[in-house]
Scaffold this motif. Structure first.
Motif, mmCIF file in Angstrom:
data_model
loop_
_atom_site.group_PDB
_atom_site.id
_atom_site.type_symbol
_atom_site.label_atom_id
_atom_site.label_comp_id
_atom_site.label_asym_id
_atom_site.label_seq_id
_atom_site.Cartn_x
_atom_site.Cartn_y
_atom_site.Cartn_z
ATOM 1 N N ASP A 1 0.505 -1.139 0.012
ATOM 2 C CA ASP A 1 0.569 -0.186 -0.025
ATOM 3 C C ASP A 1 0.815 1.166 -0.035
ATOM 4 O OD1 ASP A 1 -2.188 -0.980 0.682
ATOM 5 O OD2 ASP A 1 -2.260 -1.428 2.250
ATOM 6 N N THR A 2 0.381 2.366 -0.816
ATOM 7 C CA THR A 2 1.315 3.481 -0.475
ATOM 8 C C THR A 2 0.248 4.915 -0.968
ATOM 9 O OG1 THR A 2 2.798 2.295 -2.324
ATOM 10 C CG2 THR A 2 3.285 5.344 -2.383
ATOM 11 N N TRP A 3 0.620 5.434 -0.095
ATOM 12 C CA TRP A 3 -0.550 7.008 0.421
ATOM 13 C C TRP A 3 0.498 8.269 0.509
ATOM 14 C CZ3 TRP A 3 -0.221 2.467 3.251
ATOM 15 C CH2 TRP A 3 -1.989 1.637 3.832
ATOM 16 N N GLU A 4 0.325 8.995 -0.639
ATOM 17 C CA GLU A 4 0.558 10.227 -0.582
ATOM 18 C C GLU A 4 0.395 11.565 0.685
ATOM 19 O OE1 GLU A 4 2.857 11.109 -2.704
ATOM 20 O OE2 GLU A 4 2.795 9.513 -3.840
ATOM 21 N N MET A 5 1.650 11.606 1.805
ATOM 22 C CA MET A 5 1.460 12.202 3.248
ATOM 23 C C MET A 5 2.148 13.739 2.872
ATOM 24 S SD MET A 5 -0.358 9.156 4.851
ATOM 25 C CE MET A 5 0.039 10.055 6.409
#
Length: 324
Positions: free
Chosen positions: A132-136
């Motif tokens: 999983d990848t998120w743009e924080m």
């Protein structure tokens, strides 16, 4: 020890006092550097370097600042090394589990459902596949899992590389996907093909190689055209067209359309959904993956990051000419 705040140092040079303090707290003595070939005029072998403490479960990634900015001409001896990645390992071979606090409120014993729930506020940015990848706000966050999502493998915080859009004037000249598809497999001398790519200065960028000719327009436009002799023919035909994300070919992002309505920010899951069926061939590796579909008019290969879950390169090909 708690190293979760180390992500606030992403983007700082290795000589920064706080970065030096981080290295000291990790008992890392060696300083990051560019790897060069001393027997080949100091040719750069790698612009990245990795320093770790396997006992504490932490690894730091550094990258030459110029390379991070997409510049290929720099002095490897003097170019600053920038902190670009921080790994927190929980279940990783030959590394003891990290036992401090994890960034963004992630728990040491969370499973995939827990992590997604805790990061629900950033759900619109999530790209998922094997990880999983998120743009924080602070960085790009990737979480890897083991045991079918039951446990965290690692948490990775990455410095987002700068955008490299094509020049606006050049971008206005690129052909549409339909125009490109119509000339796939046509001879290099074909009038329609020449007209399609004339605004991109095809003639000035065409160079012969061992199997035909290549027009590499990656630096400014993120596209490469490959012409090959197919089926024993005497004419070079347009066999491959490759569209690149920025930095993938050390140049700008292709500013035009991609086949099948794809976008560079699509996850592998979104790519398959848009195409409407599973790939005919699939290869997933540690950092990259390749999905291939065969259509009547051409074959399509999508190269994607299995670490950051976005498209790196899209290739249209005639027949069995797909190439790396």
């Amino acid at each position: 020890m708690d190293f979760s705040r180390s992500i606030s140092l992403l983007g700082r040079p290795s000589t920064d006092p706080d970065v030096q303090a981080l290295l000291a707290s990790l008992k890392i003595i060696r300083q990051p550097s560019v790897e060069i070939d001393e027997n080949d005029d100091d040719r750069v072998l790698s612009a990245e370097d990795w320093l770790n403490n396997r006992q504490l479960g932490i690894e730091l990634g550094f990258e030459a600042r110029a390379h991070l900015l997409g510049e290929d001409d720099f002095d490897p001896h003097t170019e600053p090394m920038v902190l670009s990645q921080v790994y927190f390992y929980r279940n990783h071979p030959e590394v003891k589990p990290y036992r401090g606090r994890l960034p963004f409120g992630i728990g040491l014993d969370d499973h995939r459902t827990d992590v997604r729930a805790k990061l629900a506020a950033y759900e619109p940015t999530r790209r998922s596949y094997l990880r999983d990848t998120w743009e924080m706000p602070e960085c790009r966050l990737t979480v890897s899992y083991v045991d079918d999502g039951a446990r965290i493998g690692f948490v990775l915080c990455l410095l987002r590389p700068p955008a490299m859009p094509a020049d606006a004037d050049d971008a206005a000249l690129v052909p549409t996907i339909d125009q490109i598809a119509r000339v796939m497999g046509k001879p290099l001398a074909d009038p329609e093909l020449r007209l399609t790519f004339a605004p991109l200065r095809l003639e000035q960028n065409l160079e012969e190689d061992e199997t035909g000719s290549i027009a590499s327009l990656t630096r400014h436009l993120g596209i490469e055209l490959r012409f090959r002799y197919l089926d024993g023919g005497r004419d070079q035909l347009l066999a491959n067209v490759l569209f690149y994300r920025e930095h993938e070919a050390e140049g700008a992002r292709w500013p035009g359309q991609l086949p099948k309505g794809l976008l560079f920010d699509d996850s592998p899951e979104q790519v398959t959904h848009k195409i409407g069926r599973p790939p005919d061939h699939l290869l997933d590796e540690e950092f990259e993956g390749y999905a291939t579909w065969h259509f009547v008019e051409y074959s399509l290969q999508v190269k994607y990051s299995t670490m950051e879950n976005y498209v790196l390169c899209v290739q249209m090909a005639v027949g069995a000419t797909l190439s790396a």
